[in-house]
Design a protein around this motif. Structure first.
Motif, PDB file in Angstrom:
ATOM      1  N   CYS A 125      12.143 -35.023   2.959  1.00  0.00           N
ATOM      2  CA  CYS A 125      10.793 -35.455   3.309  1.00  0.00           C
ATOM      3  C   CYS A 125      10.880 -36.818   3.986  1.00  0.00           C
ATOM      4  O   CYS A 125      11.533 -37.731   3.467  1.00  0.00           O
ATOM      5  N   PRO A 126      10.240 -36.989   5.145  1.00  0.00           N
ATOM      6  CA  PRO A 126      10.313 -38.279   5.834  1.00  0.00           C
ATOM      7  C   PRO A 126       9.564 -39.389   5.097  1.00  0.00           C
ATOM      8  O   PRO A 126       9.787 -40.563   5.372  1.00  0.00           O
ATOM      9  N   LYS A 129      11.656 -38.979   0.870  1.00  0.00           N
ATOM     10  CA  LYS A 129      13.090 -38.666   0.941  1.00  0.00           C
ATOM     11  C   LYS A 129      13.543 -37.631  -0.086  1.00  0.00           C
ATOM     12  O   LYS A 129      14.724 -37.507  -0.362  1.00  0.00           O
ATOM     13  N   SER A 130      12.616 -36.881  -0.666  1.00  0.00           N
ATOM     14  CA  SER A 130      12.996 -35.836  -1.623  1.00  0.00           C
ATOM     15  C   SER A 130      13.370 -34.555  -0.876  1.00  0.00           C
ATOM     16  O   SER A 130      13.049 -34.391   0.302  1.00  0.00           O
ATOM     17  N   THR A 131      14.033 -33.648  -1.592  1.00  0.00           N
ATOM     18  CA  THR A 131      14.419 -32.374  -0.982  1.00  0.00           C
ATOM     19  C   THR A 131      13.177 -31.540  -0.696  1.00  0.00           C
ATOM     20  O   THR A 131      12.114 -31.754  -1.275  1.00  0.00           O
ATOM     21  N   LEU A 132      13.332 -30.584   0.194  1.00  0.00           N
ATOM     22  CA  LEU A 132      12.216 -29.752   0.640  1.00  0.00           C
ATOM     23  C   LEU A 132      12.430 -28.303   0.221  1.00  0.00           C
ATOM     24  O   LEU A 132      13.565 -27.852   0.081  1.00  0.00           O
ATOM     25  N   VAL A 142       8.257 -27.570   2.525  1.00  0.00           N
ATOM     26  CA  VAL A 142       7.276 -28.177   1.631  1.00  0.00           C
ATOM     27  C   VAL A 142       7.914 -29.285   0.800  1.00  0.00           C
ATOM     28  O   VAL A 142       8.989 -29.114   0.227  1.00  0.00           O
ATOM     29  N   CYS A 143       7.214 -30.406   0.745  1.00  0.00           N
ATOM     30  CA  CYS A 143       7.582 -31.511  -0.143  1.00  0.00           C
ATOM     31  C   CYS A 143       6.692 -31.404  -1.368  1.00  0.00           C
ATOM     32  O   CYS A 143       5.463 -31.528  -1.268  1.00  0.00           O
ATOM     33  N   MET A 159       8.840 -32.767  11.589  1.00  0.00           N
ATOM     34  CA  MET A 159       8.822 -33.620  10.416  1.00  0.00           C
ATOM     35  C   MET A 159       7.939 -34.853  10.616  1.00  0.00           C
ATOM     36  O   MET A 159       8.299 -35.964  10.255  1.00  0.00           O
ATOM     37  N   LEU A 160       6.753 -34.648  11.161  1.00  0.00           N
ATOM     38  CA  LEU A 160       5.798 -35.723  11.376  1.00  0.00           C
ATOM     39  C   LEU A 160       4.657 -35.575  10.378  1.00  0.00           C
ATOM     40  O   LEU A 160       4.073 -34.498  10.248  1.00  0.00           O
TER      41      LEU A 160
END
Length: 174
Positions: A125-126, A129-132, A142-143, A159-160
């Protein structure tokens, strides 16, 4: 393939759509730090805009001073350039969004690309920073933490934050 204008949006925090009418009668400048700046400027002219044109070298590392122009209400730029200017905190920056259109009649067979598994392993996730979580059927990443779904267009994750869909409160994330 060709790029087709898909609307304008403000650059930076809280950036939202900008209507073409909001650009009318404004003193416009346009910057482009891409391989063919003239193509971007021609696209703006085709939309009925006549900005002062400021080409920069491809991959230009913008500084805030690069965008200070006399007699200027708004600075138009490419999405590529907008990523580099988002942190400037200015309300006068506007990016032209584009969509890629593929000529499906071309001799090259076209099918939407799937997302490369190696890319999925490294994307985060921008924002947090967690995995998606990859939702293949919905074509999105999805975050869970931020409850945002980032779209995948033609096999490319977008990823905006401004393009992400906010998940409904009752929507489950597996």
């Amino acid at each position: 393939m060709r790029l087709v204008p898909a609307g304008f949006r403000r650059v930076g925090p809280g950036g939202g759509p900008v209507s073409p009418a909001a650009l009318a009668r404004k003193r416009l400048h346009a910057v482009a730090g891409i391989g063919h700046p003239a193509r971007f400027f021609a696209a703006l002219r085709a939309l009925g805009l006549a900005p002062a044109e400021h080409p920069f070298p491809d991959h230009h590392a913008y500084r805030p001073a690069d965008l200070d122009f006399a007699e200027c209400d708004l600075v138009l730029m490419t999405e590529k350039d907008a990523v580099k200017c988002r942190s400037f905190g200015r309300s006068d920056l506007v990016a032209l969004r584009v969509d890629a259109e593929v000529d499906r009649a071309s001799p090259i067979a076209w099918r939407p690309a799937s997302v490369d598994a190696r890319l999925l392993d490294i994307l985060v996730c921008p924002l947090c920073k967690s995995t998606l979580v990859y939702r293949k059927a919905e074509r999105e990443l999805v975050c869970k933490g931020d409850r945002l779904a980032f779209p995948i267009r033609d096999g490319i994750p977008v990823m905006l934050e401004e393009d992400a869909r906010k998940l409904d409160p009752q929507e489950e994330v597996e």
